[in-house]
Design a protein around this motif. Structure first.
Motif, PDB file in Angstrom:
ATOM      1  N   UNK A  52       0.833  -1.207   0.000  1.00 26.33           N
ATOM      2  CA  UNK A  52       0.000   0.000   0.000  1.00 26.33           C
ATOM      3  C   UNK A  52       0.866   1.254   0.000  1.00 26.33           C
ATOM      4  N   UNK A  53       0.289   2.295  -0.542  1.00 24.37           N
ATOM      5  CA  UNK A  53       0.953   3.597  -0.564  1.00 24.37           C
ATOM      6  C   UNK A  53       0.587   4.328   0.728  1.00 24.37           C
ATOM      7  N   UNK A  54       1.584   4.728   1.484  1.00 28.96           N
ATOM      8  CA  UNK A  54       1.348   5.351   2.789  1.00 28.96           C
ATOM      9  C   UNK A  54       0.560   6.654   2.672  1.00 28.96           C
ATOM     10  N   UNK A  55       0.714   7.374   1.571  1.00 32.24           N
ATOM     11  CA  UNK A  55       0.002   8.643   1.426  1.00 32.24           C
ATOM     12  C   UNK A  55      -1.459   8.430   1.041  1.00 32.24           C
ATOM     13  N   UNK A  56      -1.702   7.471   0.161  1.00 32.58           N
ATOM     14  CA  UNK A  56      -3.077   7.250  -0.316  1.00 32.58           C
ATOM     15  C   UNK A  56      -3.884   6.348   0.613  1.00 32.58           C
ATOM     16  N   UNK A  57      -3.231   5.370   1.239  1.00 34.26           N
ATOM     17  CA  UNK A  57      -3.946   4.341   1.994  1.00 34.26           C
ATOM     18  C   UNK A  57      -3.568   4.354   3.474  1.00 34.26           C
ATOM     19  N   UNK A  58      -3.392   5.524   4.047  1.00 31.95           N
ATOM     20  CA  UNK A  58      -2.927   5.574   5.436  1.00 31.95           C
ATOM     21  C   UNK A  58      -3.942   4.947   6.399  1.00 31.95           C
ATOM     22  N   UNK A  59      -5.246   5.124   6.144  1.00 26.53           N
ATOM     23  CA  UNK A  59      -6.259   4.500   7.011  1.00 26.53           C
ATOM     24  C   UNK A  59      -6.194   2.981   6.910  1.00 26.53           C
TER      25      UNK A  59
END
Length: 117
Positions: A52-59
């Protein structure tokens, strides 16, 4: 074409024998069924986090990390409960043995009193 395998020199056979010896000598760690299931689930969650991308999928990453923590915590609770049950079973066996001994001793003393009368 199959050749005869010499077990003294064949490296695959030697490796297989080493694995079998490790298993039969209990050198391989034993996992409980809940631990095996948890390990595969934890590995899958870690792959989701890593992909996952930490910026897009932080939740999503936070939720997966929380799930990993909760699974580890629940596994530790299960393991502790299993150890407590094993200790309780040992205590029960000890008390049963002591009870059996005391019962036989009472019976022996009753027989002596009966013979004395």
């Amino acid at each position: 074409m199959t050749e005869n395998i010499d077990p003294r020199t064949d490296p695959q056979f030697q490796a297989l024998m080493q694995v079998m010896n490790d298993i039969t000598n209990n050198k391989v760690p034993f996992y409980e069924p809940h631990e095996l299931a948890a390990r595969s689930t934890l590995r899958a969650l870690q792959h989701i986090i890593d992909d996952s991308n930490a910026l897009d999928d932080s939740d999503l990453i936070d939720t997966c990390n929380q799930a990993r923590i909760e699974i580890k915590y629940l596994c530790s609770i299960i393991t502790d409960l299993k150890q407590a049950l094993a200790a309780r079973d040992r205590d029960i066996r000890f008390l049963q043995e002591r009870n059996n001994y005391q019962s036989s001793e009472i019976q022996r003393l009753e027989n002596q009193v009966f013979r004395a009368n």
